[in-house]
Design an enzyme around this catalytic site. Structure first.
Site, short mmCIF file in Angstrom:
data_model
loop_
_atom_site.label_atom_id
_atom_site.label_comp_id
_atom_site.label_asym_id
_atom_site.label_seq_id
_atom_site.Cartn_x
_atom_site.Cartn_y
_atom_site.Cartn_z
N CYS A 115 1.54 1.73 11.73
CA CYS A 115 2.67 2.50 12.27
C CYS A 115 3.29 1.69 13.41
O CYS A 115 2.76 0.64 13.81
CB CYS A 115 2.20 3.85 12.77
SG CYS A 115 1.15 3.75 14.23
N ASP B 143 9.24 -5.53 -11.03
CA ASP B 143 8.27 -5.30 -9.96
C ASP B 143 8.15 -6.57 -9.12
O ASP B 143 8.42 -7.67 -9.60
CB ASP B 143 6.91 -4.95 -10.58
CG ASP B 143 5.98 -4.31 -9.56
OD1 ASP B 143 6.46 -3.86 -8.50
OD2 ASP B 143 4.76 -4.24 -9.84
N GLU B 144 7.76 -6.40 -7.86
CA GLU B 144 7.56 -7.54 -6.95
C GLU B 144 8.77 -8.48 -6.94
O GLU B 144 8.64 -9.71 -7.03
CB GLU B 144 6.29 -8.32 -7.35
CG GLU B 144 5.02 -7.49 -7.37
CD GLU B 144 4.43 -7.21 -6.00
OE1 GLU B 144 5.09 -7.51 -4.97
OE2 GLU B 144 3.32 -6.66 -5.96
N PHE C 32 0.81 -1.22 0.00
CA PHE C 32 0.00 0.00 0.00
C PHE C 32 0.85 1.27 0.00
O PHE C 32 0.34 2.36 0.25
CB PHE C 32 -0.97 0.06 1.21
CG PHE C 32 -1.66 -1.23 1.50
CD1 PHE C 32 -2.61 -1.73 0.63
CD2 PHE C 32 -1.37 -1.95 2.65
CE1 PHE C 32 -3.25 -2.92 0.90
CE2 PHE C 32 -2.01 -3.15 2.93
CZ PHE C 32 -2.95 -3.64 2.05
N CYS D 238 -5.74 6.30 12.39
CA CYS D 238 -4.51 6.85 12.98
C CYS D 238 -3.87 7.91 12.07
O CYS D 238 -3.60 9.02 12.49
CB CYS D 238 -3.55 5.70 13.24
SG CYS D 238 -1.85 6.18 13.49
N HIS E 104 0.88 1.00 16.33
CA HIS E 104 -0.24 0.08 16.16
C HIS E 104 0.15 -1.31 15.67
O HIS E 104 -0.68 -2.21 15.61
CB HIS E 104 -1.28 0.70 15.21
CG HIS E 104 -2.06 1.81 15.84
ND1 HIS E 104 -2.04 3.10 15.38
CD2 HIS E 104 -2.86 1.81 16.94
CE1 HIS E 104 -2.82 3.85 16.16
NE2 HIS E 104 -3.32 3.09 17.10
N GLN F 193 10.66 -9.57 -4.79
CA GLN F 193 10.83 -10.56 -3.70
C GLN F 193 10.28 -11.93 -4.06
O GLN F 193 10.56 -12.90 -3.39
CB GLN F 193 10.17 -10.04 -2.41
CG GLN F 193 8.65 -10.11 -2.37
CD GLN F 193 7.98 -8.97 -3.12
OE1 GLN F 193 8.64 -8.03 -3.55
NE2 GLN F 193 6.66 -9.03 -3.26
ZN LIG Z 1 -1.05 3.94 13.69
#
Ligand SMILES: [Zn+2]
Length: 202
Positions: A194, A86-87, A16, A159, A197, A89
């Site tokens: 984050c 791309d991608e 994201f 958040c 969280h 991994q």
């Molecule tokens: Zn957060």
């Protein structure tokens, strides 16, 4: 002698965070000035792959989806000046040497991928021999992109802090530590988090 502009650029971060979009933006600049560009992605059928294929624009759809590093190498034209991957991994560890070889040949190699897995460890390549930390070592420059944490605060608002990690949920619960890094199918979700969280694994 290696061409002045040759380099290995790495775009990493969480899901994201806009990694594929940034990869497309960078390679498009070279297309505009007439450089020959090829973009590749792994053909494995996972939720990540599907999302990134369907959520992006024309250039992304024009990418060559390949099943292995040798197959990618077969498709790279000697005339190509800019290679996008791309991608990354989802390839085997051999992709690291391939990227370095192309940069050493004078090409601009721009690579996007997930830096870390759901346990906050470096994402392992498909064969498990190396991780994204080894690609960090090889890169000439690295951009780390973050998403936005959407954990709900007490008042029901999200958040909104920079999310540097992604939490995996299975059936609504934080995924157990022993669940596989790449899980195909199953009712699971990922959410940008984050530091405050993210629920760390001990
Ligand atoms: Zn957060």
């Amino acid at each position: 002698m290696i061409r002045k502009e040759a380099r290995l650029e790495l775009i990493v971060g969480t899901m994201f965070g806009g990694k594929s979009t940034e990869l497309i933006r960078r390679v498009k600049r070279y297309e505009i000035v007439g450089r020959s560009v090829q973009v590749f992605g792994p053909s494995i059928d996972t939720r990540y792959g599907k999302d990134s294929i369907t959520s992006h624009d024309k250039l992304q759809r024009q990418a060559n989806y390949v099943g292995s590093v040798p197959e990618l190498e077969e498709k790279v034209s000697p005339d190509t000046k800019v290679i996008g991957i791309d991608e990354v991994q989802f390839f085997d560890s051999a992709i690291i040497d391939a990227c370095e070889n192309y940069a050493n040949q004078g090409k601009i190699v721009i690579v996007a991928g997930l830096l870390k897995d759901f346990k906050d460890g470096y994402f392992p390549f498909k064969d498990g021999k190396k991780t994204m930390s080894d690609l960090l070592r090889a890169a000439d420059n690295t951009t780390i992109l973050t998403a936005i944490c959407d954990a709900k605060n007490g008042n029901g608002e999200i958040c909104g802090s920079d999310a540097t990690r992604v939490q995996r949920f299975i059936d609504g619960h934080v995924a157990p530590q022993d669940s596989p890094v790449v899980q195909v199918g199953g009712k699971e979700d990922y959410a940008p988090r984050c530091r405050r969280h993210y629920q760390f694994y001990k």
